[in-house]
Design an enzyme around this catalytic site. Structure first.
Site, PDB file in Angstrom:
ATOM      1  N   GLY A 168     -11.538  -7.588   0.597  1.00 44.39           N
ATOM      2  CA  GLY A 168     -11.042  -6.491   1.814  1.00 44.39           C
ATOM      3  C   GLY A 168     -10.351  -5.169   1.789  1.00 44.39           C
ATOM      4  N   GLU A 169      -9.017  -4.294   2.512  1.00 41.76           N
ATOM      5  CA  GLU A 169      -8.031  -4.065   2.141  1.00 41.76           C
ATOM      6  C   GLU A 169      -8.801  -2.981   1.761  1.00 41.76           C
ATOM      7  OE1 GLU A 169      -5.214  -5.587  -0.337  1.00 41.76           O
ATOM      8  OE2 GLU A 169      -5.549  -6.763   0.966  1.00 41.76           O
ATOM      9  N   ALA A 170      -9.985  -2.034   1.616  1.00 38.02           N
ATOM     10  CA  ALA A 170     -10.856  -1.174   1.197  1.00 38.02           C
ATOM     11  C   ALA A 170     -11.543  -1.134  -0.127  1.00 38.02           C
ATOM     12  CB  ALA A 170     -10.097  -0.289   1.759  1.00 38.02           C
ATOM     13  N   TYR A 193       0.789  -1.009   0.003  1.00 38.40           N
ATOM     14  CA  TYR A 193       0.333   0.408  -0.370  1.00 38.40           C
ATOM     15  C   TYR A 193       0.671   1.356   0.326  1.00 38.40           C
ATOM     16  CZ  TYR A 193      -3.604  -3.527   1.600  1.00 38.40           C
ATOM     17  OH  TYR A 193      -3.594  -4.304   1.702  1.00 38.40           O
TER      18      TYR A 193
END
Length: 628
Positions: free
Chosen positions: A597-599, A364
């Site tokens: 997940g993970e936005a 990220y």
């Protein structure tokens, strides 16, 4: 001055210098040959000692050659990684240090020290100046490519004897730079090695000496801005100092819980009196002149059948209510990923090891995750908060928040957290609003190996679901893709955990602090804090999938008014997510079968919300078009 550039020319020069980056991720589209020649010509126009022009340029487009060079890099990089011990080595192995396979064009910049004979003007004393001259050509190539929107990556991990053999370069020619070129996936605002904490950019004042080697001078020109743009408040410097150390918490072991303290803390939380962000402006958000009826009437007056834009109209009404604006807007978007590890992962419940958490955090930070791509697509900034990753990130890593501890304890054996750790995680989550820029909407997600198991246990205890109900409804999902023995083990551990912590129906809704310290996890509690910290700010929060949704459930149970600021980005592949949404009467914006997940889903959904605002601001009413 007589030969000074125009101001716009100087601004362009400064821009290309400031925004030059070492690129590691490229798109595969070829670079037009005319542009390749332009870039090479810029290299050829470099200054050189004695006008020697000792450079040559080897252009490589063949993918087979790229593959050979890549395989050589892998071999050399494996050796190099062993030179960095402990956390530094883990960081090294998590970084993408080349773009050899994805870049469409490689340029090898070489030096021929013999082309001008033995004696060269300016090289009679310092023999290496011809190599220095080639470095100037490399910089010209780099800056020109940047101005043309082409990324350049310098691959320097190679054997200087073996690589020339692979490329068929004569022995007397020296490779100065192996460059990968192509259209970049993105140009990072901050160098990747800086955001990953490998090294900070040094202060220019500490590198410049005046008249002698011990004399420095204060730079009063403010030429270099050293302020971190991610931080809003005057507490920015102290936040930065804190975030790389674990909070010192003195408390009894969680197995020796003080029920009185837990109950006191729980009462404060449920009465919404738990200490929260020091932001004095948060609760002052109010636009007294706002009238929701105006928004409703305008939606009905547009040149369309009433209600024909379906949920998009609902989104406009909710955003208008949140922002207290007749014309809601989404001009700034932020993605926040809260990261932490879970002790339960040691029981073998995931298809990936716990180390995947910190490696994904590096992805990220480097802009290489799926959410990174989605965020660029909707023009959002991604921030990562470390509340409990089991890894020592390097000083200077661009992380928010503060680590409470390195992962939770294994809740199958003991309570995951202590009361003080839960309180600290809530407080850190609330205060994350002070560390992100002002935003109209927040996409909230998480990363942490083991957090799907943790969430199933949290959900079952909160909603009084027994294990048989979970099994009958297929509510224990595959998470990271577990199957076979791993999946059976996951279900068995959930059954044991529910037996260990089960109370009478309704108990945990009145004892949320006990629920959170029993099970965790730190990223979930942090997200609860973020949502609680949004109170009075007038900001929309888009939850991602199953894990962030349970954080939303807990936060809105503590403060029911916050339900109005919540959007659910998507319907997760995990079937338990659908059940939670039905119980909360929440409707997902998207249904794409996502389970990463993970936005990711919440970030995609922000684009839909933005379009809702756009149509409401731009579409015309019947009166405005004056058809009749």
């Amino acid at each position: 001055m007589q030969y000074e550039f125009h101001s716009w020319e100087k601004e362009a020069l400064e821009k290309v210098i400031r925004e030059r980056r070492d690129i590691r991720s490229f798109r595969s589209e070829p670079i037009p040959e005319s542009l390749v020649w332009k870039i090479l010509q810029s290299g050829h126009l470099a200054a050189s000692v004695g006008f020697s022009q000792p450079w040559n340029f080897l252009v490589l487009q063949d993918k087979n050659t790229h593959r050979q060079v890549y395989e050589h890099f892998v071999s050399e990089n494996t050796k190099a990684s062993q030179l960095f011990p402990d956390a530094k080595g883990e960081t090294y192995r998590s970084l993408k240090l080349q773009g050899l396979l994805d870049s469409p064009l490689h340029i090898v910049v070489t030096c021929d020290s013999f082309k001008n004979g033995e004696h060269v003007l300016g090289r009679t004393s310092v023999k290496e100046v011809d190599e220095y001259s080639v470095c100037l050509a490399v910089q010209n190539i780099w800056l020109t490519a940047r101005a043309e929107g082409i990324g350049v990556g310098w691959m320097s991990i190679y054997d200087p004897v073996e690589l020339p053999k692979i490329l068929g370069i004569p022995d007397y020619i020296k490779i100065i730079a192996y460059l990968c070129l192509g259209e970049p996936v993105w140009f990072p605002e901050i160098p990747m090695l800086e955001t990953s904490g490998w090294k900070k950019r040094e202060n220019i004042e500490q590198l410049v000496f005046w008249e002698n080697w011990s004399e420095t001078k204060k730079n009063h020109t403010n030429t270099f801005d050293t302020i971190n743009p991610n931080l809003q408040t005057s507490e920015a410097s102290s936040i930065s100092e804190r975030r790389h150390s674990i909070i010192p918490l003195s408390e009894k072991h969680p197995s020796k819980k003080d029920s009185t303290k837990i109950e006191e803390s729980n009462k404060l939380l449920l009465n919404n009196k738990f200490p929260h962000s020091t932001n004095q402006n948060a609760n002052e958000f109010n636009r007294a002149t706002f009238d929701i009826q105006f928004v409703k009437d305008r939606l009905d007056e547009f040149t369309k059948p009433k209600g024909s834009l379906g949920k998009m109209e609902d989104f406009v009404l909710q955003l208008a209510s949140i922002q207290k604006r007749r014309f809601p807007k989404i001009s700034s978007k932020t993605v926040l990923i809260v990261a932490a590890d879970h002790g339960i992962a040691e029981e073998g419940i995931s298809a990936f090891p716990s180390s995947s958490t910190y490696k994904m955090v590096y992805q990220y930070l480097a802009g290489g995750g799926a959410v990174s791509s989605f965020a660029r697509g909707v023009d959002a900034k991604v921030y990562v908060a470390d509340l409990g990753v089991d890894h020592d990130f390097q000083e200077g890593t661009a992380l928010l928040g503060q680590k409470v501890r390195r992962g939770t304890r294994n809740f199958l054996k003991e309570s995951a957290l202590t009361l003080k750790e839960v309180e600290a995680a809530l407080e850190i989550g609330k205060n994350l609003w002070a560390e992100i820029p002002e935003t109209d909407v927040l996409s909230l997600g998480e990363v942490g190996i083991g957090n799907t198991t943790c969430t199933v246990v949290l959900t079952a205890l909160f909603f009084d679901l027994n294990f048989d109900v979970l099994i009958q409804n297929d509510w224990i999902g595959i998470g990271t893709g577990v199957k076979g023995d791993l999946y059976q083990n996951k279900k068995s551990l959930i059954a044991e955990s529910l037996d260990k912590y089960k109370k009478e129906n309704g108990y945990y809704k009145d004892h949320i602090m006990e629920l959170l310290l029993n099970v965790g996890g730190l990223e979930i509690i942090g997200m609860v804090g973020v949502i609680l910290g949004s109170d009075g700010r007038g900001k929309a929060i888009v939850l991602d999938g199953l894990i962030s949704t349970i954080a939303g459930v807990i936060a809105t149970y503590i403060n029911p008014s916050l339900k109005d600021v919540i959007f659910v980005g998507h319907l997760s592949f995990e079937k338990l997510h659908s059940e939670i949404l039905q119980r909360m009467n929440w409707k997902p914006i998207l249904d794409l079968g996502l389970r990463l997940g993970e936005a990711t889903g919440s970030t995609l959904a922000m684009g839909i919300l933005e379009q809702a605002c756009r149509f409401h601001a731009e579409m015309k009413t019947w009166d405005e078009v004056n058809w009749f």
